[in-house]
Design an enzyme around this catalytic site. Structure first.
Site, PDB file in Angstrom:
ATOM      1  N   GLY A 172      25.159  55.879  33.335  1.00  0.00           N
ATOM      2  CA  GLY A 172      25.247  55.434  31.946  1.00  0.00           C
ATOM      3  C   GLY A 172      26.638  54.909  31.645  1.00  0.00           C
ATOM      4  O   GLY A 172      27.338  54.386  32.506  1.00  0.00           O
ATOM      5  N   GLY A 173      27.011  55.058  30.393  1.00  0.00           N
ATOM      6  CA  GLY A 173      28.324  54.585  29.951  1.00  0.00           C
ATOM      7  C   GLY A 173      29.458  55.302  30.646  1.00  0.00           C
ATOM      8  O   GLY A 173      30.616  54.851  30.572  1.00  0.00           O
ATOM      9  N   GLY A 407      45.450  23.866  47.147  1.00  0.00           N
ATOM     10  CA  GLY A 407      45.591  24.779  46.007  1.00  0.00           C
ATOM     11  C   GLY A 407      45.925  26.182  46.468  1.00  0.00           C
ATOM     12  O   GLY A 407      46.673  26.909  45.795  1.00  0.00           O
ATOM     13  N   ALA A 408      45.405  26.548  47.630  1.00  0.00           N
ATOM     14  CA  ALA A 408      45.669  27.896  48.123  1.00  0.00           C
ATOM     15  C   ALA A 408      47.152  28.073  48.451  1.00  0.00           C
ATOM     16  O   ALA A 408      47.706  29.163  48.302  1.00  0.00           O
ATOM     17  CB  ALA A 408      44.806  28.185  49.343  1.00  0.00           C
TER      18      ALA A 408
END
Ligand code: HXC
Length: 503
Positions: A172-173, A407-408
């Protein structure tokens, strides 16, 4: 009137009772599942006799569904202060023997109390989770309790290290508090994390899945990346938490402790002079490079089994704690993809928040192309790493070992992102792309022409984007000397409320 002695005896009786949690039967059941109790875990984690428990007499206040008759001293969590290797930490351990460790409002108050003390005094918080989630009988009170813990997790983020161990169910949470902390450790076979369990999954989607395949340690440490660590048993997990803390400061105003070492800061690494294969398409072992560089070859890897195309972890160099980020040519040729970018970005931001210098070892052919990556938002995810490096103000040292393309190249702590000292080995190729790709696009040049112009570190060095091209065997000594020169580095960011990194 009872005597003072009688009162002390009564105190001892009550304390002893509180140590039993949900009682002997439930303790046996816990052991039968291969799990330790909350107190046993705390005893293994902390320095001997250092634990001071708080709130062992606290009771829940719920009166729904017969809960007024179901009371255990301390309720479902053991909390307090102790030390690890002499350094103060705050700790809480959910006690599964009390109502399955399910969270009552009172329990959340106990947890919030240690978190508040940790924040006031600048000490790490360690949460040992083993809980059935919100205590169903308490309704909104239990939800409020979770919310109050989450808010503290958020406020403490970047102020004190927060560490979560998952040592049982986490449903759950309840998974969101660990998710807000810096590091998650899981035990193989006995721990789970999921938002909704197998029964709900089946009823909502028709999918058949068991607990382990839905949210076991392997799932989160290899596939989702939610957990940074998975260990085969509770003992090795708790040891690993201690080891992790040895690299970290207690809060964001401190520096990490220095670890004295007999490994000389001027030691040469002759093996590194011959580690790079002749062919640029052949891999080599980046771990060997790291182990040669760091004190005593002791590297503590994080997220070892997730996004293995990038390596992140801590080591000491010249006694100083460093965060290392390295491409891994032996896995997907070290390309950057969505998961590698997420993994490294989170690590870089952690190091920056906690004053840990960054050493980046570059051998990257670029970002991974293709629809799968584009549909999964490699643009935004790659930008996370770019952002993390660009905003980091801790000392940043980069060593380009071989490829640094496109870009790397920029992303991996290049000069253009305010990196402080950039070295390269003579084997470095810093270019827009590799020769093969370039010749395919610019049809009027040969691979040889391209190679001789770009496939070396000297074009970047000519521009001053590389401070020096160094002999590989000198790397340890040069990096340690650079780190020492950066001790008093001070660099700021423009005033703002907070940034808006590409989440
Ligand atoms: C109250 C709980 C409980 C809960 C377990 N118990 N979970 N009591 N609230 N959430 C109690 C059981 O009644 C039992 O009490 C004891 O703990 C041990 O549980 P068992 O089921 O016997 O143990 P086990 O077979 O090991 O199973 C453990 C479990 C299961 C897998 C965790 O209990 C379970 O599925 N619990 C519910 C999980 C869940 O759906 N939680 C989500 C709640 S909602 P006795 O007295 O018999 O020993 C939530 C939202 C939070 O968390 C949102 C925050 C934003």
């Amino acid at each position: 009137m009872s005597s003072q002695l009688d009162k002390i005896v009564e105190l001892q009786r009550r304390k002893e009772l509180s140590l039993l949690g949900g009682g002997e039967k439930r303790i046996e059941a816990q052991h039968a599942k291969g799990k330790k109790t909350a107190r046993e875990r705390i005893a293994l984690l902390l320095d001997p006799d250092s634990f001071e428990e708080f709130d062992c007499f606290v009771h829940h206040r719920c009166t729904n569904f017969g809960m007024e008759k179901k009371h255990f001293d301390g309720d479902g969590v053991v909390s307090g202060r102790g030390s690890i290797n002499g350094r103060i930490v705050y700790v809480y351990a959910q006690d599964f023997t009390v109502n399955g460790g399910s969270l009552s409002k009172t329990m959340s108050e106990k947890i919030c109390k240690v978190m508040d003390l940790a924040m006031k005094t600048g000490a790490p918080v360690i949460g040992l989770n083993d809980s059935g989630g919100a205590r169903i009988q308490e309704g909104i009170d239990a939800l409020a309790g979770y919310g109050e813990i989450f808010e503290r997790n958020i406020l403490a983020s970047g102020v004190v290290p927060q560490i979560s161990a998952i040592m049982g169910p986490c449903a759950g949470g309840a998974v969101y508090s660990p998710a807000l902390t810096d590091f998650i450790f899981m035990v193989e076979g006995t721990s789970n994390m999921f938002l909704t369990g197998p029964a709900v999954v089946k009823s909502q989607t028709g999918e058949d899945v068991d607990q382990e395949s839905l949210g076991g340690a392997a799932v989160h440490s290899q596939k989702s990346g939610v957990a940074q660590f998975a260990y085969p048993d509770e003992e090795s997990l708790l040891e690993a938490i201690k080891k992790l803390l040895s690299f970290l400061p207690s809060n964001n105003m401190e520096k990490a402790p220095v670890k004295e070492s007999s490994d000389s800061a001027v030691r040469l690494c002759p093996k590194l002079d011959s580690i790079i294969p002749e062919s640029e398409n052949k891999a080599y072992d980046m771990y060997q490079v790291i182990n040669e560089l760091v004190d005593e070859g002791d590297f503590f890897e994080i997220h070892k089994d997730f996004a293995q195309n990038i390596i992140v972890g801590f080591a000491h160099m010249g006694g100083e704690s460093v965060g290392i980020v390295a491409n891994k040519p032996a896995y997907m040729s070290g390309t950057l993809d969505i998961n590698a970018s997420r993994k490294a970005a989170r690590f870089v931001r952690f190091c920056d928040a906690f004053n840990i210098p960054l050493l980046t070892l570059v051998d990257v052919p670029g970002f991974l192309p293709g629809t799968q990556q584009e549909y999964g938002a490699v643009i935004s995810n790659g930008a996370k790493l770019l952002y993390a490096y660009g905003e980091a103000t801790v000392p940043k040292i980069t060593l380009t070992i071989r490829k640094a393309y496109g870009g790397a190249y920029i992303v991996m702590s290049s000069k253009h992102l305010r990196s402080d000292i950039n070295y390269a080995w003579p084997s470095a190729n810093i270019a827009v792309m590799g020769a093969k790709g370039a010749v395919g696009i610019l049809k009027d040049i040969t691979e040889e022409e391209y190679d001789s112009l770009f496939c070396n570190p000297y074009k970047a060095a000519e521009r001053g984007y590389i401070e020096d091209v160094i002999q590989p065997s000198e790397s340890r000594f040069r990096i340690i000397r650079a780190l020492k020169s950066m001790k008093n580095k001070s660099q700021g960011l423009p005033a703002k409320k907070h940034d808006n990194l590409p989440l």
